[in-house]
Design a protein around this motif. Structure first.
Motif, PDB file in Angstrom:
ATOM      1  N   GLN A   1      -7.350  -6.947   5.763  1.00 40.72           N
ATOM      2  CA  GLN A   1      -7.395  -6.182   4.522  1.00 40.72           C
ATOM      3  C   GLN A   1      -8.722  -6.434   3.839  1.00 40.72           C
ATOM      4  N   ASN A   2      -9.277  -5.398   3.254  1.00 39.30           N
ATOM      5  CA  ASN A   2     -10.477  -5.501   2.433  1.00 39.30           C
ATOM      6  C   ASN A   2     -10.087  -5.248   0.982  1.00 39.30           C
ATOM      7  N   PHE A   3     -10.567  -6.102   0.092  1.00 43.08           N
ATOM      8  CA  PHE A   3     -10.342  -5.960  -1.341  1.00 43.08           C
ATOM      9  C   PHE A   3     -11.681  -5.780  -2.032  1.00 43.08           C
TER      10      PHE A   3
ATOM     11  N   HIS B   1      -6.914  -3.285  -3.220  1.00 46.49           N
ATOM     12  CA  HIS B   1      -7.076  -2.849  -1.836  1.00 46.49           C
ATOM     13  C   HIS B   1      -8.069  -1.701  -1.703  1.00 46.49           C
TER      14      HIS B   1
ATOM     15  N   GLU C   1      -8.744   1.434   0.417  1.00 44.38           N
ATOM     16  CA  GLU C   1      -7.982   2.321   1.289  1.00 44.38           C
ATOM     17  C   GLU C   1      -8.796   2.628   2.551  1.00 44.38           C
TER      18      GLU C   1
ATOM     19  N   GLU D   1     -10.194   1.630  -8.343  1.00 39.82           N
ATOM     20  CA  GLU D   1      -9.343   0.576  -8.922  1.00 39.82           C
ATOM     21  C   GLU D   1      -9.675   0.323 -10.393  1.00 39.82           C
TER      22      GLU D   1
ATOM     23  N   GLU E   1      -8.190 -11.897   5.105  1.00 37.73           N
ATOM     24  CA  GLU E   1      -8.469 -10.847   4.127  1.00 37.73           C
ATOM     25  C   GLU E   1      -9.820 -11.149   3.500  1.00 37.73           C
TER      26      GLU E   1
END
Length: 144
Positions: free
Chosen positions: A18-20, A54, A56, A68, A97
């Motif tokens: 996951q990339n934040f 997150h 997308e 965001e 992540e």
């Protein structure tokens, strides 16, 4: 330390689960704006964290960050005003992540509210760093 700094020029960010895209904010009236995670969040309940979330699959990190900030704050951030601080991973996710941490100054006062968690303001970085509930990646980011 439980975080690792990631060199994006040597690492494929898509290899992470996951990339934040997160952001430390300086408000138009020169306050550090962060948020306290509410009881219904899955992780880090009660912790102080940056705004964001997150990325997308169809978005770049910057597109995800701007979306965001708009969803969480009503903010109208522009890519040219955002400063990239660095990318890190944390041990509690087994470094699976990646967080792309940024800084943004809302010079024009576009923030309209806090629509996801509880907003928390600090007079300056030094005051923020004294809070016992800061997430470790945020401590790193504030020191940057």
């Amino acid at each position: 330390t439980s975080i690792k700094i990631i060199n994006l020029s040597e690492t494929d960010a898509s290899a992470f689960g996951q990339n934040f895209a997160d952001c430390i904010i300086l408000t138009h009236d020169q306050k550090i704006l962060l948020q306290k995670r509410p009881a219904h969040w899955k992780t880090g309940v009660g912790k102080i964290t940056a705004f964001g979330g997150h990325v997308e699959p169809h978005e770049t990190v910057m597109q995800g960050l701007i979306r965001e900030l708009n969803e969480e704050l009503g903010a109208q951030a522009h890519e040219n005003d955002v400063i990239f601080l660095g990318a890190i991973t944390e041990d509690w996710t087994q470094h699976q992540e990646i967080i792309h941490l940024h800084f943004w100054h809302d010079r024009e006062g576009t923030i309209t509210g806090c629509y996801e968690a509880k907003a928390i303001e600090f007079e300056n970085i030094e005051q923020a760093l004294t809070h016992e509930a800061l997430m470790e990646y945020l401590i790193w980011g504030l020191q940057e």
